[in-house]
Design a protein around this motif. Structure first.
Motif: not given
Length: 185
Positions: A29, A60, A128
């Motif tokens: 991520s 994320d 994010s």
């Protein structure tokens, strides 16, 4: 995030060429797209700032449970055999593992300078999104000069730093840096 990686190498180098790689897994991520230094040779002399462009995405949000692990190695040759030494963690710099928020707080001056120039809040809990920009950081070497002058011949060489971020035991990002360091104070 990247600021902690660079901070690990700053006290060690005066002139070095740096290469990097996003070593993260396919399902990560934290994705690094760019890490370009203004010059091929990075000069750190207490007067000239380091300058680099960075571009990464955080798919994320970064939460309090994220941990960070860094491995700093010094590579060398002895009679033609390649060897390396894992450098210990000293004041949260080197081969360290800890909570990411702790590492940001421990390196607050550098982390705050980078966050300000990327125009993001100074906080380890990041949202994010895509983070990109140009960073200029004047490296203060006054406190390091006596130590570096005495040991510059021994500290010169090839270094590799690998930093990994984890959430609940799963790797969410990885960045590898390597540098040929020449210390000459």
């Amino acid at each position: 995030m990247f600021q902690l990686i660079v901070f690990c190498l700053l006290p060690l180098c005066i002139s070095c060429a740096i290469s990097w790689e996003d070593c993260g897994k396919a399902d990560r991520s934290l994705v690094f797209r760019k890490l370009n230094f203004k010059r091929e040779n990075l000069v750190i002399d207490g007067r000239s700032p380091i300058e680099f462009g960075i571009d990464f995405s955080l798919l994320d949000p970064m939460v309090k449970e994220v941990t960070m692990s860094s491995e700093l190695r010094r590579h060398f040759n002895i009679f033609g055999y390649k060897n390396s030494v894992l450098l210990p963690c000293i004041n949260d710099v080197g081969s360290c593992s800890n909570n990411f928020c702790h590492m940001v707080a421990s390196n607050a001056i550098f982390a705050r300078a980078v966050a300000t120039q990327l125009k993001v809040p100074f906080d380890c809990l990041m949202k994010s999104g895509r983070y990109a920009g140009h960073v200029t950081y004047p490296v203060p070497l006054d406190g390091f000069k006596p130590l570096l002058s005495a040991f510059s011949w021994a500290a010169s060489g090839n270094y590799e730093l690998i930093v990994r971020w984890y959430l609940e035991g799963a790797e969410i990002g990885c960045l590898a840096l390597s540098a040929d360091l020449q210390i000459d104070l």
